[in-house]
Design a protein around this motif. Structure first.
Motif, PDB file in Angstrom:
ATOM      1  N   SER A  25       1.087  -1.289   0.008  1.00 19.76           N
ATOM      2  CA  SER A  25       0.100  -0.080   0.112  1.00 19.76           C
ATOM      3  C   SER A  25       0.866   1.305  -0.054  1.00 19.76           C
ATOM      4  N   ASN A  27      -0.452   4.062   0.696  1.00 20.74           N
ATOM      5  CA  ASN A  27      -1.013   4.893   1.799  1.00 20.74           C
ATOM      6  C   ASN A  27      -0.393   4.491   3.136  1.00 20.74           C
ATOM      7  N   ALA A  28       0.931   4.512   3.211  1.00 16.83           N
ATOM      8  CA  ALA A  28       1.632   3.806   4.363  1.00 16.83           C
ATOM      9  C   ALA A  28       2.917   4.624   4.553  1.00 16.83           C
ATOM     10  N   TRP A  29       3.615   4.331   5.822  1.00 10.98           N
ATOM     11  CA  TRP A  29       4.928   4.927   6.083  1.00 10.98           C
ATOM     12  C   TRP A  29       5.935   3.678   6.110  1.00 10.98           C
ATOM     13  N   ASP A  48       7.394   8.391   3.947  1.00  8.07           N
ATOM     14  CA  ASP A  48       6.052   8.381   3.342  1.00  8.07           C
ATOM     15  C   ASP A  48       6.023   7.538   2.029  1.00  8.07           C
ATOM     16  N   ARG A  86      -4.236   7.900   9.935  1.00 10.23           N
ATOM     17  CA  ARG A  86      -4.116   6.710  10.077  1.00 10.23           C
ATOM     18  C   ARG A  86      -3.471   5.913   8.713  1.00 10.23           C
ATOM     19  N   LYS A  87      -2.289   5.456   8.800  1.00 12.60           N
ATOM     20  CA  LYS A  87      -1.739   4.701   7.743  1.00 12.60           C
ATOM     21  C   LYS A  87      -1.164   3.289   8.065  1.00 12.60           C
ATOM     22  N   THR A  88      -0.828   2.710   7.178  1.00 11.02           N
ATOM     23  CA  THR A  88      -0.205   1.367   7.448  1.00 11.02           C
ATOM     24  C   THR A  88       1.419   1.616   7.529  1.00 11.02           C
ATOM     25  N   ILE A  89       1.836   0.958   8.540  1.00  9.70           N
ATOM     26  CA  ILE A  89       3.315   0.998   8.733  1.00  9.70           C
ATOM     27  C   ILE A  89       3.915  -0.156   8.545  1.00  9.70           C
ATOM     28  N   TYR A  90       4.924  -0.002   7.573  1.00  6.48           N
ATOM     29  CA  TYR A  90       5.881  -1.566   6.997  1.00  6.48           C
ATOM     30  C   TYR A  90       7.158  -1.224   7.974  1.00  6.48           C
ATOM     31  N   VAL A 136      -3.511   0.975  13.950  1.00  3.73           N
ATOM     32  CA  VAL A 136      -2.832   0.962  12.673  1.00  3.73           C
ATOM     33  C   VAL A 136      -2.389  -0.477  12.319  1.00  3.73           C
ATOM     34  N   TRP A 141       7.627  -5.942   6.292  1.00  2.66           N
ATOM     35  CA  TRP A 141       8.169  -5.634   4.937  1.00  2.66           C
ATOM     36  C   TRP A 141       8.911  -6.886   4.595  1.00  2.66           C
TER      37      TRP A 141
END
Length: 157
Positions: A25, A27-29, A48, A86-90, A136, A141
């Motif tokens: 995604s 829409n993630a960091w 980002d 609110r974003k996904t975190i990898y 979240v 990864w």
């Protein structure tokens, strides 16, 4: 990667300037840490994935890579809450993801005058985790499949 995959933006995506796999995604960091020696000078950052911009950077401070990976996730969570996003975190660190889920940094780093400041940062991060509810998604990864995490410092020899 070949030169074709480094075109900005990639022709197969419209949501990012980075050459991300389709299953990731934008829409993630993405977060990552680097440490010169273990322990040694440690730093971490968040990127980002839609823009490629550095969202935050911390360090260097004497520590370990695992501690940096843990703190990077907590930093991302706290910053998202503060900014109301609110974003996904990898993260490419299985240990850090596990430590965050247990709300405790399970490091074996010796407590010394040199690590006292870092232990204060760890205590603040653990307290934040214990006093804040977060929903979240934190996703591992998959480096073997996707290459280095975009927040990577590029220092592996």
């Amino acid at each position: 990667m070949n030169n074709q995959s480094m075109i900005n933006p990639p022709d197969y995506r419209r949501d990012t300037v980075l050459p991300l796999p389709m299953e990731v995604s934008a829409n993630a960091w993405a977060v990552d840490a680097a440490c010169s020696g273990n322990p040694g000078p440690m730093e971490y950052r968040g990127i980002d994935l839609a823009t490629g911009a550095v969202v935050f950077h911390f360090g260097p401070m004497h520590g370990t890579n695992n501690i940096g990976e843990f703190l990077a996730i907590v930093h991302a969570l706290a910053l998202m809450e503060k900014q109301g996003i609110r974003k996904t975190i990898y993260s490419d660190s299985h240990n850090a993801i596990l430590w965050v889920s247990k709300k405790q940094c399970k490091t074996k780093l010796e407590r010394t005058p040199q690590t006292a400041q870092l232990y204060n940062v760890i205590a603040r991060a653990e307290l934040w985790l214990k006093t804040h509810a977060f929903r979240v998604p934190i996703i591992k990864w998959e480096t073997r499949k996707w290459g280095e995490v975009p927040a990577d410092f590029g220092r592996k020899g």
